[in-house]
Each structure stands twice: as C-alpha cells, then as structure tokens.
Design a protein around this motif. Structure first.
Motif, PDB file in Angstrom:
ATOM      1  N   ILE A   2       0.877  -1.167   0.000  1.00 31.96           N
ATOM      2  CA  ILE A   2       0.000   0.000   0.000  1.00 31.96           C
ATOM      3  C   ILE A   2       0.915   1.218   0.000  1.00 31.96           C
ATOM      4  O   ILE A   2       1.809   1.322   0.838  1.00 31.96           O
ATOM      5  N   SER A   3       0.719   2.113  -0.950  1.00 34.19           N
ATOM      6  CA  SER A   3       1.531   3.336  -0.946  1.00 34.19           C
ATOM      7  C   SER A   3       0.678   4.522  -1.367  1.00 34.19           C
ATOM      8  O   SER A   3      -0.176   4.414  -2.246  1.00 34.19           O
ATOM      9  N   TYR A  52      -9.162   1.307  -3.076  1.00 31.99           N
ATOM     10  CA  TYR A  52      -8.503   0.085  -3.547  1.00 31.99           C
ATOM     11  C   TYR A  52      -8.975  -1.179  -2.834  1.00 31.99           C
ATOM     12  O   TYR A  52      -8.444  -2.259  -3.068  1.00 31.99           O
ATOM     13  N   GLY A  53      -9.974  -1.053  -1.976  1.00 30.91           N
ATOM     14  CA  GLY A  53     -10.534  -2.216  -1.305  1.00 30.91           C
ATOM     15  C   GLY A  53      -9.614  -2.877  -0.295  1.00 30.91           C
ATOM     16  O   GLY A  53      -9.715  -4.077  -0.048  1.00 30.91           O
ATOM     17  N   TYR A  54      -8.706  -2.093   0.291  1.00 28.74           N
ATOM     18  CA  TYR A  54      -7.799  -2.653   1.297  1.00 28.74           C
ATOM     19  C   TYR A  54      -8.567  -3.012   2.552  1.00 28.74           C
ATOM     20  O   TYR A  54      -9.462  -2.291   2.981  1.00 28.74           O
ATOM     21  N   GLY A 101      -7.577   2.725  10.574  1.00 33.07           N
ATOM     22  CA  GLY A 101      -7.975   1.342  10.378  1.00 33.07           C
ATOM     23  C   GLY A 101      -7.166   0.631   9.311  1.00 33.07           C
ATOM     24  O   GLY A 101      -7.456  -0.510   8.969  1.00 33.07           O
ATOM     25  N   ILE A 102      -6.134   1.275   8.783  1.00 33.05           N
ATOM     26  CA  ILE A 102      -5.330   0.636   7.742  1.00 33.05           C
ATOM     27  C   ILE A 102      -4.545  -0.539   8.311  1.00 33.05           C
ATOM     28  O   ILE A 102      -4.306  -1.522   7.641  1.00 33.05           O
ATOM     29  N   GLY A 128       4.500   3.999   2.675  1.00 35.11           N
ATOM     30  CA  GLY A 128       4.464   2.666   2.085  1.00 35.11           C
ATOM     31  C   GLY A 128       4.296   1.644   3.182  1.00 35.11           C
ATOM     32  O   GLY A 128       5.009   1.693   4.188  1.00 35.11           O
ATOM     33  N   ILE A 129       3.348   0.731   3.017  1.00 36.52           N
ATOM     34  CA  ILE A 129       3.055  -0.272   4.040  1.00 36.52           C
ATOM     35  C   ILE A 129       2.996  -1.641   3.376  1.00 36.52           C
ATOM     36  O   ILE A 129       2.260  -1.831   2.408  1.00 36.52           O
ATOM     37  N   SER A 130       3.771  -2.577   3.912  1.00 30.65           N
ATOM     38  CA  SER A 130       3.740  -3.954   3.404  1.00 30.65           C
ATOM     39  C   SER A 130       3.554  -4.909   4.571  1.00 30.65           C
ATOM     40  O   SER A 130       4.227  -4.771   5.593  1.00 30.65           O
TER      41      SER A 130
END
Length: 134
Positions: A2-3, A52-54, A101-102, A128-130
């Motif tokens: 996610i970025s 993006y439906g994350y 809530g990410i 950026g999140i992985s």
C-alpha cells in the motif's frame, strides 16, 4: 504494498501538558498542529482503503515514511537537521494510521524506514506499508 502520499504540513507528536482544573488533571498536546496532521493522514488512509478495497492489516508490517518539509529561505543546510524530531513525526503518523484502520495497531510495525528531507515540490509524507508474510 500500500503506498500513498499525504499532502500537508507534517506535525510531531508532542509532549503532553497537564494542569489541575477543579481538582481534576486535564492533559493536552503541546504541538498545536498535530491534530490537523493526524486527521489529514487518517482521512487520506481511509480514502486509499476505500478506493482500492484494502482490508485492515493484522500481520507484522514493514513501514516506510518519507517526510517532506518546507525549507526556510534563510537556510543554507541541505537536510532538516533541526526540529521537528523524526521520531515524533513517526509517532503522530503511526497513531493516525492506526486510527484510520489501515492496520490494527502500530505495534504490528516490526520494520521501520523513515527519513525527513526538504521538499522540492509538495510538503507532506510518502507512506508505504507492506505486510510481512510469516
């Protein structure tokens, strides 16, 4: 991964100040801009999640934060080696990402890469999140 980019003035998570009012301790943030920054990060993260439906991340996370700060015209240095402190910028941003809530909790962050630099274009933060497969 996610970025996304959050445009706005990054604000540090400041210390709390306490005062006794009517026999009760009342605490508040000393950083006057932190609420606006946290709200901005929270809103942008929620927009990204919807677009993006994350789903909320619940596994260990690698987090990349690049803060872009305004450079005062009177400054000759190339890097912002002055306040705000990088660790306090990270704290305010991580708290906002949790609130959005990410990810479930910022305790999930097991790898962190962060920097601050002067902005050439927009001020804000690149995020950026992985999730790390375990």
């Amino acid at each position: 991964m996610i970025s996304f980019f959050v445009e706005g003035l990054p604000a540090p998570q400041g210390s709390k100040t306490a005062k006794c009012i009517n026999g009760r301790a009342v605490m508040w943030e000393t950083s006057k801009n932190v609420k606006v920054w946290r709200d901005t990060v929270t809103a942008q993260a929620q927009i990204e999640m919807l677009a993006y439906g994350y789903e909320t991340l619940t596994n260990p996370i690698e987090l990349h934060l690049a803060f872009y700060l305004p450079k005062p015209k009177s400054v000759d240095r190339n890097l912002p080696s002055v306040k705000p402190d990088l660790d306090k910028l990270v704290r305010s941003t991580c708290d906002a990402l949790t609130k959005s809530g990410i990810y479930k909790d910022d305790a999930l962050v097991v790898m962190l890469f962060a920097n601050k630099q002067y902005a050439h274009n927009k001020i804000g933060c690149s995020i950026g999140i992985s999730e790390i497969d375990v």
